[in-house]
Design a protein around this motif. Structure first.
Motif, short mmCIF file in Angstrom:
data_model
loop_
_atom_site.label_atom_id
_atom_site.label_comp_id
_atom_site.label_asym_id
_atom_site.label_seq_id
_atom_site.Cartn_x
_atom_site.Cartn_y
_atom_site.Cartn_z
N LYS A 150 39.17 -5.23 -2.34
CA LYS A 150 40.43 -4.82 -1.69
C LYS A 150 40.32 -4.91 -0.17
O LYS A 150 41.30 -5.20 0.52
CB LYS A 150 40.80 -3.39 -2.09
N HIS A 158 42.54 -7.28 2.48
CA HIS A 158 43.35 -6.52 3.44
C HIS A 158 43.70 -7.40 4.65
O HIS A 158 42.87 -8.16 5.15
CB HIS A 158 42.58 -5.27 3.89
N ASP A 165 52.96 -1.88 4.23
CA ASP A 165 52.83 -0.87 3.18
C ASP A 165 51.39 -0.77 2.64
O ASP A 165 51.14 -0.03 1.70
CB ASP A 165 53.81 -1.17 2.03
N LYS A 166 50.47 -1.49 3.27
CA LYS A 166 49.06 -1.44 2.85
C LYS A 166 48.36 -0.24 3.49
O LYS A 166 48.51 0.00 4.69
CB LYS A 166 48.32 -2.71 3.30
N GLU A 167 47.60 0.47 2.68
CA GLU A 167 46.81 1.56 3.23
C GLU A 167 45.68 0.97 4.08
O GLU A 167 45.36 -0.21 3.98
CB GLU A 167 46.24 2.44 2.11
#
Length: 198
Positions: A41, A45, A168-170
């Motif tokens: 992940k 990113h 909207d990605k952490e």
């Protein structure tokens, strides 16, 4: 002799190290590098993906056209090399006594993320800051030197990039913390000392 054997099994249970579980395969250099969760992940990113646009060798490709190595590929290859080192070190009894699976996972994550704070021409620009610092010690600074003093080292910026959420990605830090990583420890492993900058 049982403690090192148990530790060896614990270290080898690292999904990052052994590639036993799902994840992604990324082409870097001449091969495919496997990246297991949760670092898969991280690689996907946007903050990590931006490293694809940063040349490792600055403008060297103007002289050597094939010198097109980017920070993305370099970071993945560093991660892969760190995995190989850990596998080799795991044969050593002292290594197994001193390091845990958590330690290994943190080292591998730090290897992957060590260039996350890079920006275009960062090392060249950081050299200008070194010149400014030297001039300041000699008492030769004037008002035109102020912008040079504000330059931040890429390792200082790493913490900002780790904490940056994009759309909207952490953030990468959130991804890692959700899987038990101590992000401040990772950042510490990536830091260079002031002595390294001189």
């Amino acid at each position: 002799h049982t403690v090192p054997t148990k530790r060896a099994r614990a270290i080898l249970s690292s999904t990052l190290l052994t590639d036993q579980y799902r994840g992604i395969k990324v082409k870097a250099g001449d091969g495919l590098i496997r990246v297991a969760p949760p670092l898969d992940k991280v690689v996907d990113h946007p903050v990590f993906q931006r490293l694809r646009r940063l040349q490792q060798l600055s403008l060297i490709n103007e002289i050597f056209p094939d010198a097109t190595h980017n920070r993305f590929s370099h970071s993945l290859q560093t991660f892969d090399l760190a995995k190989r080192f850990v596998f080799s070190l795991n044969r050593n009894r002292d290594f197994r006594l001193l390091f845990t699976r958590r330690d290994v996972d943190h080292v591998l994550a730090a290897a992957l993320l060590h260039d996350i704070g890079q920006y275009p021409f960062s090392h060249t620009i950081e050299d200008l800051k070194k010149l400014s610092d030297l001039e300041g010690k000699r008492g030769g600074l004037d008002a035109t030197s102020e912008p040079l003093r504000r330059i931040r080292h890429d390792q200082e910026l790493a913490k900002d990039y780790l904490r940056a959420a994009v759309g909207d990605k952490e953030s990468i830090a959130s991804i890692l913390e959700a899987h038990g990583y101590a992000v401040d420890d990772l950042h510490y492993m990536m830091l260079k000392t002031e002595r390294d900058w001189q």
